[in-house]
Design an enzyme around this catalytic site. Structure first.
Site, PDB file in Angstrom:
ATOM      1  N   ARG A 124       0.812  -1.239   0.000  1.00  0.00           N
ATOM      2  CA  ARG A 124       0.000   0.000   0.000  1.00  0.00           C
ATOM      3  C   ARG A 124       0.840   1.282   0.000  1.00  0.00           C
ATOM      4  NH1 ARG A 124      -2.989  -3.191   3.448  1.00  0.00           N
ATOM      5  NH2 ARG A 124      -4.835  -4.034   2.430  1.00  0.00           N
ATOM      6  N   GLU A 188       9.671  18.478 -25.070  1.00  0.00           N
ATOM      7  CA  GLU A 188       8.862  18.846 -23.891  1.00  0.00           C
ATOM      8  C   GLU A 188       9.310  20.208 -23.345  1.00  0.00           C
ATOM      9  OE1 GLU A 188       6.319  17.014 -23.272  1.00  0.00           O
ATOM     10  OE2 GLU A 188       6.837  14.951 -23.854  1.00  0.00           O
ATOM     11  N   LYS A 230       7.312  23.091 -15.044  1.00  0.00           N
ATOM     12  CA  LYS A 230       6.491  21.944 -14.636  1.00  0.00           C
ATOM     13  C   LYS A 230       6.166  22.015 -13.139  1.00  0.00           C
ATOM     14  CE  LYS A 230       4.979  17.451 -14.943  1.00  0.00           C
ATOM     15  NZ  LYS A 230       5.031  16.182 -15.625  1.00  0.00           N
ATOM     16  N   GLU A 240      -4.644  17.706 -11.912  1.00  0.00           N
ATOM     17  CA  GLU A 240      -5.101  18.016 -13.265  1.00  0.00           C
ATOM     18  C   GLU A 240      -6.587  18.357 -13.324  1.00  0.00           C
ATOM     19  OE1 GLU A 240      -3.022  15.785 -16.238  1.00  0.00           O
ATOM     20  OE2 GLU A 240      -4.450  16.332 -17.795  1.00  0.00           O
ATOM     21  N   HIS A 251       0.010  17.392 -27.539  1.00  0.00           N
ATOM     22  CA  HIS A 251      -0.048  15.950 -27.288  1.00  0.00           C
ATOM     23  C   HIS A 251      -1.261  15.254 -27.909  1.00  0.00           C
ATOM     24  CE1 HIS A 251       3.407  16.536 -24.772  1.00  0.00           C
ATOM     25  NE2 HIS A 251       3.432  15.264 -24.404  1.00  0.00           N
TER      26      HIS A 251
END
Ligand SMILES: NC(=O)c1ccc[n+]([C@@H]2O[C@H](COP(=O)([O-])OP(=O)(O)OC[C@H]3O[C@@H](n4cnc5c(N)ncnc54)[C@H](O)[C@@H]3O)[C@@H](O)[C@H]2O)c1
Ligand SMILES: [Zn+2]
Length: 368
Positions: A124, A188, A230, A240, A251
């Site tokens: 986990r 990128e 970024k 997001e 993209h």
């Protein structure tokens, strides 16, 4: 708390904040770990044989006080699989990996995604340090906490948001990176410049010779500025919900081309590069960009060896209609409408639902 004067440290202010160390020598990661995690005794380094050969020794220099096991997986995108994850788990258990183990992902985006996903699900979740060794990983994939493996149905289908405890970026690992891999990272980086930073775009324009010759001072500046874009974006939108979607500039087109070509004869960087040109045409058609700006973007990509049209990478003609069709499957689409990221001049981009299929088709035609 140890002082690391020679590095630059930038905090990603996500749900669970973590530092990104820029210009941090591999040899000194161990010292940092000692200062941060007093219950860690066992470290699992996950990497591939090429990277191990180049950098294991340097990294190990600082890890002498730990019980360390190294797990290597072959190089390549196909290793981001559930089968490989299962094999990693078997090997990790053989090494008595437990909840106190710390995972170091030493490599490019493939290792970062695979080892990161492993760390996110093993018992986990166990602690993870990203040590990116490709340009793409340093400016992009090691930051932001997305980890994943692929599924026959698609890329990154099984994944998680699992932020690392730290990102440890040693610029010198880029010295050994082949130029074609550099190009993936440059695509990128140029994308980052287009989204938010005209100054970075100009830096790429004016420092062309030095960057192509891999001048270390210029590379250090490039990685720092590009990764900061970024970091800023994911700090403001970790999951997001909005802003982070801007990182998908180029993209939707790029992925469509990559899938249409079955990922053969086209690298991700090439797909993104052509995608950036396509969205620039689209933005121009919508009056958000001038012809001169589109030319400037094309010129910059070409300087660094990146393609601006499909014939730059293949002699096989592509059908714009089926490329458009490929975009139908894009994860970002909402209610049948295509969600695209559109540049607004250079250094700014927006999320747009306003593009019609006819306009998208025209953009495809222009990059054929
Ligand atoms: N998690 C994210 O947010 C995110 C973002 C972008 C991309 N990605 C993923 O990243 C992956 C692509 O990553 P990549 O472009 O780094 O490719 P990669 O990890 O496959 O590395 C490219 C090649 O470079 C070699 N290599 C790595 N470091 C080297 C070094 N220092 N010197 C010499 N060779 C070296 C590797 O062995 C490999 O063959 C894709 O799977 C993509 O889905 C993830
Ligand atoms: Zn990308």
């Amino acid at each position: 708390m140890m002082i690391l004067p020679q590095y630059q440290k930038i905090e990603v202010t996500a749900d669970k904040p973590y530092p990104v160390f820029l210009g941090a020598p591999l040899e000194e990661l161990g010292e940092y770990l000692h200062s941060q995690f007093d219950d860690v005794e066992h470290i699992l380094i996950i990497t591939n044989p090429v990277i191990a050969e180049l950098y294991e020794e340097r990294l190990m220099k600082g890890l002498l006080d730990y019980r360390v096991n190294l797990l290597t997986v072959p190089a390549g995108e196909k290793e981001k699989s559930l089968e490989r994850l299962s094999q990693l788990t078997t090997a990790a258990l053989r090494f008595h990996t437990d909840r106190h183990t710390l995972v170091i992902a030493l490599g490019g985006g493939v290792i970062g995604d695979l080892a990161g996903f492993f760390a996110s699900v093993f018992m986990r979740g166990i602690r993870l340090i990203q040590v990116p060794t490709t340009l793409l990983a340093q400016v992009d994939s090691s930051i932001g906490g997305k980890v994943a493996v692929n599924h026959p149905a698609g890329k990154n289908i099984l994944g998680a948001f699992y932020p690392p405890r730290a990102v440890w970026t040693d610029f010198t690992t880029l010295d050994s990176l082949p130029w074609e891999e550099v190009e993936n990272g440059l695509a990128e980086s140029i994308k980052h410049a287009l989204i938010t930073e005209l100054g970075l775009f100009e830096f790429f324009e004016t420092q062309e010779v030095g960057l192509r010759e891999r001048n270390p001072i210029l590379w250090c500046e490039m990685v720092t500025r590009s990764s900061t874009v970024k970091m800023t974006i994911v700090s403001n939108d970790e999951r997001e919900q909005g802003l982070r979607a801007l990182l998908n500039l180029g993209h939707s087109f790029g992925h469509a081309l990559e899938t249409e070509m079955s990922y053969r004869g086209v690298t991700h960087g090439q797909g993104v590069s052509i995608g950036l040109v396509a969205v620039a045409y689209l933005a121009q058609a919508k009056g958000h960009m001038t012809v001169a700006e589109v030319d400037r973007i094309k010129r910059l990509l070409s300087i660094y060896g990146l393609p601006t049209k499909i014939t730059d990478i293949t002699i096989n003609g592509q059908d714009p209609q089926s490329l458009l069709q490929r975009m139908q499957a894009d994860k970002k689409n909402q209610g049948g409408r295509k969600i695209l990221i559109l540049p607004q001049g250079i250094g700014r981009a927006v999320i747009s639902k306003e593009c019609t299929d006819a306009e998208i088709l025209e953009a495809w035609q222009r990059v054929l």
